[in-house]
Design a protein around this motif. Structure first.
Motif, mmCIF file in Angstrom:
data_model
loop_
_atom_site.group_PDB
_atom_site.id
_atom_site.type_symbol
_atom_site.label_atom_id
_atom_site.label_comp_id
_atom_site.label_asym_id
_atom_site.label_seq_id
_atom_site.Cartn_x
_atom_site.Cartn_y
_atom_site.Cartn_z
ATOM 1 N N LEU A 7 5.629 2.284 -5.114
ATOM 2 C CA LEU A 7 6.746 1.374 -5.335
ATOM 3 C C LEU A 7 7.370 1.592 -6.713
ATOM 4 O O LEU A 7 8.468 1.107 -6.979
ATOM 5 N N SER A 8 6.660 2.317 -7.574
ATOM 6 C CA SER A 8 7.192 2.665 -8.888
ATOM 7 C C SER A 8 6.505 3.931 -9.368
ATOM 8 O O SER A 8 5.310 4.126 -9.128
ATOM 9 N N SER A 9 7.259 4.789 -10.041
ATOM 10 C CA SER A 9 6.685 6.018 -10.589
ATOM 11 C C SER A 9 6.078 5.786 -11.969
ATOM 12 O O SER A 9 5.416 6.658 -12.519
ATOM 13 N N LYS A 10 6.287 4.601 -12.544
ATOM 14 C CA LYS A 10 5.789 4.302 -13.884
ATOM 15 C C LYS A 10 4.301 3.982 -13.856
ATOM 16 O O LYS A 10 3.810 3.332 -12.930
ATOM 17 N N PHE A 12 4.731 -6.349 9.944
ATOM 18 C CA PHE A 12 5.416 -5.146 10.417
ATOM 19 C C PHE A 12 4.616 -3.866 10.187
ATOM 20 O O PHE A 12 5.185 -2.795 9.946
ATOM 21 N N GLY A 13 3.294 -3.967 10.242
ATOM 22 C CA GLY A 13 2.461 -2.787 10.056
ATOM 23 C C GLY A 13 2.437 -2.250 8.639
ATOM 24 O O GLY A 13 2.122 -1.078 8.426
ATOM 25 N N LYS A 14 2.736 -3.083 7.645
ATOM 26 C CA LYS A 14 2.829 -2.614 6.258
ATOM 27 C C LYS A 14 1.903 -3.404 5.331
ATOM 28 O O LYS A 14 1.737 -4.607 5.473
ATOM 29 N N PHE A 15 1.349 -2.674 4.382
ATOM 30 C CA PHE A 15 0.465 -3.243 3.369
ATOM 31 C C PHE A 15 1.067 -3.015 1.984
ATOM 32 O O PHE A 15 1.793 -2.046 1.766
ATOM 33 N N VAL A 16 0.723 -3.908 1.064
ATOM 34 C CA VAL A 16 1.041 -3.731 -0.352
ATOM 35 C C VAL A 16 -0.277 -3.612 -1.102
ATOM 36 O O VAL A 16 -1.208 -4.389 -0.866
ATOM 37 N N LEU A 25 1.612 0.367 -4.530
ATOM 38 C CA LEU A 25 1.788 1.228 -3.364
ATOM 39 C C LEU A 25 2.156 0.423 -2.128
ATOM 40 O O LEU A 25 1.783 -0.744 -1.992
ATOM 41 N N SER A 26 2.881 1.067 -1.226
ATOM 42 C CA SER A 26 3.056 0.523 0.119
ATOM 43 C C SER A 26 2.365 1.478 1.077
ATOM 44 O O SER A 26 2.396 2.702 0.884
#
Length: 333
Positions: free
Chosen positions: A281-284, A233-237, A187-188
């Motif tokens: 980040l992926s639907s799988k 940039f205010g984003k997480f993984v 997820l992001s």
């Protein structure tokens, strides 16, 4: 380098100590149980640099010991290498959740031990360098919030946030998984609007918001199997290795509710000024580690971060270390 070896099998302890001595590591401390190891650690005047822990031991096992060590501030990024048998390899997911850096299989081979320690130390040197840079920035912000130019691409890691890992640690976890496919969710999570807000607020406020969101996400993710990294940039993984599927919309609703309470308690923000957005980040549902790494690196690379350096494939690291190790081994012999 100061190393601790913990194993309840005397022959394994003796073998590891001998191998380490041949590699030039003279400062090696051993313990026969997790309980004894904690007593030895508490009595040290200077911290250990690296740990080798057997996974299966009587009493406190290596996974519990790893978790206890990670709770100590001085060992947040210390390399912890787990020693496991083929039968106990199934527990390595739990070991990584507890904070393990790497693992190696029994029977122990000299060159494998050398490679594992070298790779762990290369990783830790990178993490230490980043940690020192962040500490210097925080110190500058405390003394003068307007001092220096704040870089929104900077990666930040908070050791007290549940599930939070440095980006390199997240990559390392995937790199160390064996071949195959795993039930995982990638997820992001974006703090939408924070870059515009950064121009209005002080730099310290910017970091406070990032930390607050990190805490909210960390407490919302599953307690086991989750890793969270802030990539600028205010984003997480987020990486979640569990059978249960994480539904992005449900996670987004939960963290938005919690963030709404944070906004209401801090007058630096207007209601709705920032929005948390969750995307897959992926639907799988099933992914191989190399595919997952590719997806994460593609996302991080798209941010244009000045810190978008990633860990090289383990095979490339090993090739270089094998060459250095072989030369060093020849000298020792």
């Amino acid at each position: 380098m100061k190393i601790m070896v913990v194993d309840d099998e005397e022959i394994i302890v003796a073998l590891l100590a001998e191998y380490l001595k041949e590699m030039g590591f003279e400062d090696v401390t051993t313990a026969a149980s997790g309980e004894e190891a904690l007593e030895v650690i508490a009595a040290q005047d200077s911290p250990f640099d690296c740990f080798l822990l057997d996974v299966k031991m009587g009493g406190m096992d290596g996974i519990d010991l790893c978790s206890r060590i990670r709770e100590m501030p001085e060992y947040w990024i210390a390399p912890i290498i787990m020693i496991t048998s083929a039968a106990a390899k199934q527990h390595m997911h739990e070991a990584f959740d507890a904070g393990a850096t790497d693992y190696m299989m029994k029977p122990i081979e000299h060159i494998d031990l050398r490679v594992r320690i070298q790779i762990a130390m290369l990783l830790v040197e990178t993490l230490k360098s980043e940690a020192e840079s962040r500490s210097a920035l925080k110190a500058a912000l405390r003394t003068s919030p307007k001092a220096g130019q704040f870089d929104p691409s900077m990666r930040i890691t908070y050791s007290d946030v549940p599930n939070m890992r440095d980006y390199f640690q997240l990559e390392n976890r995937l790199l160390r998984l064996s071949e195959g496919t795993y039930a995982m969710t990638l997820l992001s999570i974006e703090i939408d609007g924070i870059e515009k807000l950064g121009a209005r607020l002080g730099q310290g406020d910017f970091l406070d918001i990032v930390e607050a969101v990190a805490n909210i996400i960390g407490k919302t993710l599953p307690a086991r199997g989750a890793s969270l990294s802030y990539v600028g940039f205010g984003k997480f993984v987020c990486l979640v290795v569990v059978r249960n599927h994480i539904v992005p919309n449900l996670l987004q609703a939960r963290i938005r509710d919690a963030f709404g309470a944070f906004e209401a308690a801090h007058d630096i923000l207007s209601p709705g000024e920032l929005e948390l957005k969750v995307a897959a980040l992926s639907s799988k549902r099933m992914l191989a580690p190399d595919v997952a790494i590719g997806l994460i690196r593609r996302f991080v690379g798209s941010l244009g971060s000045s810190e978008n350096m990633t860990l090289p494939p383990i095979s490339k690291v090993q090739e270089g270390i094998f060459r250095r190790s072989s030369g060093a081994k020849n000298k020792v012999e």
